[in-house]
Design a protein around this motif. Structure first.
Motif, PDB file in Angstrom:
ATOM      1  N   VAL A   1       0.655  -0.920  -0.410  1.00 46.99           N
ATOM      2  CA  VAL A   1      -0.159  -0.491   0.521  1.00 46.99           C
ATOM      3  C   VAL A   1       1.146   1.476  -0.224  1.00 46.99           C
ATOM      4  CG1 VAL A   1      -1.892   1.442   1.192  1.00 46.99           C
ATOM      5  CG2 VAL A   1      -2.282  -1.722   1.023  1.00 46.99           C
ATOM      6  N   ALA A   2       1.918   0.818   0.825  1.00 49.63           N
ATOM      7  CA  ALA A   2       2.857   2.662   0.466  1.00 49.63           C
ATOM      8  C   ALA A   2       3.706   3.174   0.174  1.00 49.63           C
ATOM      9  CB  ALA A   2       3.781   1.510   2.075  1.00 49.63           C
TER      10      ALA A   2
ATOM     11  N   CYS B   1       2.571  12.582  -3.572  1.00 48.97           N
ATOM     12  CA  CYS B   1       3.078  13.803  -4.477  1.00 48.97           C
ATOM     13  C   CYS B   1       3.083  14.626  -5.156  1.00 48.97           C
ATOM     14  CB  CYS B   1       4.208  12.871  -4.912  1.00 48.97           C
ATOM     15  SG  CYS B   1       5.487  12.271  -4.346  1.00 48.97           S
ATOM     16  N   CYS B   2       1.516  14.044  -5.772  1.00 49.62           N
ATOM     17  CA  CYS B   2       0.615  14.774  -7.124  1.00 49.62           C
ATOM     18  C   CYS B   2       0.083  15.263  -5.599  1.00 49.62           C
ATOM     19  CB  CYS B   2      -0.210  14.387  -8.064  1.00 49.62           C
ATOM     20  SG  CYS B   2       1.007  13.134  -8.414  1.00 49.62           S
ATOM     21  N   GLY B   3      -0.145  15.471  -4.281  1.00 45.96           N
ATOM     22  CA  GLY B   3      -0.892  16.552  -3.541  1.00 45.96           C
ATOM     23  C   GLY B   3      -2.695  15.365  -3.441  1.00 45.96           C
ATOM     24  N   ALA B   4      -2.938  14.367  -4.220  1.00 47.16           N
ATOM     25  CA  ALA B   4      -3.908  13.037  -4.237  1.00 47.16           C
ATOM     26  C   ALA B   4      -4.581  12.414  -3.034  1.00 47.16           C
ATOM     27  CB  ALA B   4      -3.915  12.679  -5.571  1.00 47.16           C
ATOM     28  N   LYS B   5      -5.370  12.356  -2.612  1.00 46.11           N
ATOM     29  CA  LYS B   5      -5.496  11.940  -1.473  1.00 46.11           C
ATOM     30  C   LYS B   5      -6.201  10.630  -1.957  1.00 46.11           C
ATOM     31  CE  LYS B   5     -10.275  10.665   1.739  1.00 46.11           C
ATOM     32  NZ  LYS B   5      -9.226  10.625   2.826  1.00 46.11           N
ATOM     33  N   PRO B   6      -5.690   9.677  -1.622  1.00 44.29           N
ATOM     34  CA  PRO B   6      -6.202   8.253  -2.116  1.00 44.29           C
ATOM     35  C   PRO B   6      -7.444   7.651  -1.589  1.00 44.29           C
ATOM     36  CG  PRO B   6      -4.274   8.238  -0.908  1.00 44.29           C
ATOM     37  CD  PRO B   6      -4.191   9.122  -0.404  1.00 44.29           C
ATOM     38  N   LEU B   7      -8.289   7.442  -2.942  1.00 46.81           N
ATOM     39  CA  LEU B   7      -9.715   6.247  -2.574  1.00 46.81           C
ATOM     40  C   LEU B   7      -9.685   5.141  -2.310  1.00 46.81           C
ATOM     41  CD1 LEU B   7     -11.014   8.545  -5.011  1.00 46.81           C
ATOM     42  CD2 LEU B   7     -11.269   9.622  -2.100  1.00 46.81           C
ATOM     43  N   PHE B   8      -8.827   4.601  -2.913  1.00 47.13           N
ATOM     44  CA  PHE B   8      -9.745   3.214  -2.873  1.00 47.13           C
ATOM     45  C   PHE B   8      -8.374   2.725  -3.581  1.00 47.13           C
ATOM     46  CE2 PHE B   8     -11.436   4.354  -6.959  1.00 47.13           C
ATOM     47  CZ  PHE B   8     -10.755   3.517  -7.896  1.00 47.13           C
ATOM     48  N   PHE B   9      -8.126   0.923  -2.699  1.00 40.83           N
ATOM     49  CA  PHE B   9      -6.857  -0.120  -3.402  1.00 40.83           C
ATOM     50  C   PHE B   9      -7.094  -0.951  -3.341  1.00 40.83           C
ATOM     51  CE2 PHE B   9      -3.144  -2.868  -2.122  1.00 40.83           C
ATOM     52  CZ  PHE B   9      -1.834  -1.805  -3.029  1.00 40.83           C
TER      53      PHE B   9
ATOM     54  N   ASP C   1       5.213 -22.665  -1.376  1.00 39.94           N
ATOM     55  CA  ASP C   1       5.548 -21.290   0.302  1.00 39.94           C
ATOM     56  C   ASP C   1       5.750 -19.826   0.169  1.00 39.94           C
ATOM     57  OD1 ASP C   1       4.836 -23.662   1.474  1.00 39.94           O
ATOM     58  OD2 ASP C   1       7.145 -24.501   1.543  1.00 39.94           O
ATOM     59  N   GLU C   2       5.995 -19.588  -1.834  1.00 37.39           N
ATOM     60  CA  GLU C   2       6.525 -18.436  -1.969  1.00 37.39           C
ATOM     61  C   GLU C   2       4.966 -17.143  -2.727  1.00 37.39           C
ATOM     62  OE1 GLU C   2       9.810 -18.356  -4.050  1.00 37.39           O
ATOM     63  OE2 GLU C   2      11.070 -19.203  -2.328  1.00 37.39           O
ATOM     64  N   TYR C   3       5.112 -16.246  -2.812  1.00 37.55           N
ATOM     65  CA  TYR C   3       4.265 -15.704  -3.126  1.00 37.55           C
ATOM     66  C   TYR C   3       4.667 -14.121  -4.034  1.00 37.55           C
ATOM     67  CZ  TYR C   3       4.151 -13.350   0.968  1.00 37.55           C
ATOM     68  OH  TYR C   3       4.276 -12.117   2.347  1.00 37.55           O
ATOM     69  N   ASP C   4       4.020 -13.768  -4.729  1.00 35.57           N
ATOM     70  CA  ASP C   4       3.815 -11.777  -4.848  1.00 35.57           C
ATOM     71  C   ASP C   4       3.286 -11.221  -4.790  1.00 35.57           C
ATOM     72  OD1 ASP C   4       5.443 -10.248  -5.882  1.00 35.57           O
ATOM     73  OD2 ASP C   4       5.203 -10.589  -8.233  1.00 35.57           O
ATOM     74  N   LEU C   5       3.473  -9.953  -4.385  1.00 36.61           N
ATOM     75  CA  LEU C   5       2.642  -9.119  -4.498  1.00 36.61           C
ATOM     76  C   LEU C   5       2.149  -7.803  -4.772  1.00 36.61           C
ATOM     77  CD1 LEU C   5      -0.371  -8.322  -2.026  1.00 36.61           C
ATOM     78  CD2 LEU C   5       1.459  -7.643  -0.437  1.00 36.61           C
ATOM     79  N   ALA C   6       1.766  -7.514  -5.261  1.00 37.90           N
ATOM     80  CA  ALA C   6       1.608  -5.966  -6.354  1.00 37.90           C
ATOM     81  C   ALA C   6      -0.163  -5.528  -5.859  1.00 37.90           C
ATOM     82  CB  ALA C   6       1.909  -6.146  -7.701  1.00 37.90           C
ATOM     83  N   GLY C   7       0.450  -4.135  -5.873  1.00 38.83           N
ATOM     84  CA  GLY C   7      -0.972  -3.654  -6.186  1.00 38.83           C
ATOM     85  C   GLY C   7      -1.118  -2.495  -6.732  1.00 38.83           C
ATOM     86  N   PHE C   8      -2.392  -1.484  -6.771  1.00 35.34           N
ATOM     87  CA  PHE C   8      -2.798  -0.585  -7.069  1.00 35.34           C
ATOM     88  C   PHE C   8      -3.870   0.290  -6.421  1.00 35.34           C
ATOM     89  CE2 PHE C   8      -5.890  -1.912  -9.956  1.00 35.34           C
ATOM     90  CZ  PHE C   8      -7.494  -1.350  -9.676  1.00 35.34           C
ATOM     91  N   SER C   9      -3.314   2.322  -6.254  1.00 38.65           N
ATOM     92  CA  SER C   9      -3.997   3.314  -5.090  1.00 38.65           C
ATOM     93  C   SER C   9      -4.539   3.675  -6.204  1.00 38.65           C
ATOM     94  CB  SER C   9      -3.156   3.815  -4.621  1.00 38.65           C
ATOM     95  OG  SER C   9      -3.945   4.703  -3.919  1.00 38.65           O
ATOM     96  N   VAL C  10      -5.400   4.610  -6.216  1.00 39.87           N
ATOM     97  CA  VAL C  10      -6.501   5.599  -6.959  1.00 39.87           C
ATOM     98  C   VAL C  10      -6.543   6.901  -5.660  1.00 39.87           C
ATOM     99  CG1 VAL C  10      -8.589   6.303  -8.675  1.00 39.87           C
ATOM    100  CG2 VAL C  10      -7.568   4.269  -8.453  1.00 39.87           C
TER     101      VAL C  10
END
Length: 347
Positions: free
Chosen positions: A87-88, A96-104, A151-160
């Motif tokens: 998430v971070a 950095c653009c001044g945007a408030k995160p709404l959802f992930f 026993d392994e995994y990958d993790l990614a995501g995106f924010s708007v």
């Protein structure tokens, strides 16, 4: 009728484990719900209603993953913090653009779906969303036997996120004499771990070795130190934006100072930073010492203890520092903006 496929299970994919994962994670996802959420888990898309009050709203998006820091998660069998990193890495870019995160939304790919493990990962994602004031409105768990080890995994995501068009943070108002403030990091965050793994031979050490206390790290183990989640700066920065004119923000990620600070500075100006002002964390000194790495390469790879930099007018420095410190961020002056053809000078 219950969904179930014996043939698919024999091929290595247990779809019932996926249903169990969703049930386990619901309690964590529920903690992130905000006023704009329209849909719940289980649909084909996550629905979010734009908040009222914006005249010319602009959506800002960011996407990233956790990278090879996940190797520490596998080694220590600790899964509830890397979601914060995921998430971070996204919301810190959006702010950095001044945007408030709404959802992930997140994406987890694994060799075998262990519901309890998936739920722990999502627990961390939810914790990061709560820190960012963002709703977790959906995601995907992909079980991929034969592609990932069991026993392994990958993790990614995106924010708007969202920002008023005339309040987008750009560098047009920046000028010589403006002050650069440092927002301290919590550690290595989620970048440069390929080098970290080489320096400490992470791929070949045991869990016991990773947990052994190290005096240079204040008695903490290497694994615990390296697995410390990335700091989320959203709420402190939003508080700052409400009261101070902010002229530029840089998220210090992969590429360190040299790559990221110049990204928020216009042509003709440069950042002048005195290295003695940087409050370098012990883990970076240990990495440099153990790896025999040059100072130049360290500052071009890691955040060195500065997770984000913010440019404000000189006359607003004291007020900005006060606001950030009231928000729990022990910010300090890092340098200033000068007339220069070099975007960054480390003195």
């Amino acid at each position: 009728m219950k969904s179930y496929s014996e043939a698919y299970k024999e091929a290595g994919v247990d779809i019932t484990a996926g249903y169990r994962s969703v049930e386990l994670m619901k309690q964590y996802v529920a903690q992130t719900m905000t006023a704009g959420v329209v849909s719940g888990l289980g649909g084909f898309g996550g629905l979010f209603e734009l908040p009222a009050g914006y005249r010319k709203p602009v959506l800002v998006s960011g996407t990233d993953g956790v990278g090879t820091k996940l190797k520490l998660s596998f080694l220590l069998e600790k899964y509830d913090t890397v979601g914060i990193d995921c998430v971070a890495m996204c919301v810190n870019d959006v702010i950095c653009c001044g945007a408030k995160p709404l959802f992930f939304l997140d994406y987890i790919a694994c060799g075998r779906n262990v519901p309890e493990r998936i739920a722990e990962i999502v627990k961390g994602v939810a914790a990061g969303c709560v820190q960012a004031g963002s709703a977790l409105i959906g995601g995907e768990t992909a079980e991929m036997p034969g592609f990932y080890p069991e026993d392994e995994y990958d993790l990614a995501g995106f924010s708007v996120g969202i920002v008023e068009k005339d309040r987008i943070i750009d560098n047009r108002a920046m000028q010589a004499g403006d002050v650069i403030l440092a927002l301290p990091s919590s550690g290595v965050h989620s970048n440069g771990f390929s080098l970290v793994r080489r320096v400490f031979d992470i791929d070949h050490i045991t869990r016991e070795e990773a947990e052994r206390p190290i005096e240079a790290l204040g008695g903490r183990g290497l694994g615990e130190t390296l697995l410390t989640p990335t700091m989320i700066y959203v709420k402190p920065v939003l508080s700052l934006l409400e009261r101070v004119s902010v002229k530029g923000i840089s998220h210090i990620t992969g590429g360190g100072f040299y790559e990221n600070i110049p990204r928020s500075i216009p042509d003709g100006l440069g950042a002048e930073i005195r290295m003695k002002e940087v409050r370098v964390l012990p883990i970076f000194r240990l990495i440099q010492e153990r790896g025999g790495i040059s100072t130049r390469d360290m500052y071009n790879t890691y955040n060195m203890g500065v997770g984000m930099s913010v440019v404000v007018p000189k006359e607003s420095e004291a007020e900005a520092l006060r606001i950030l410190r009231e928000s729990g961020v022990e910010a300090y002056r890092l340098g200033e903006i000068t007339v220069s053809e070099e975007k960054l000078r480390l003195l």
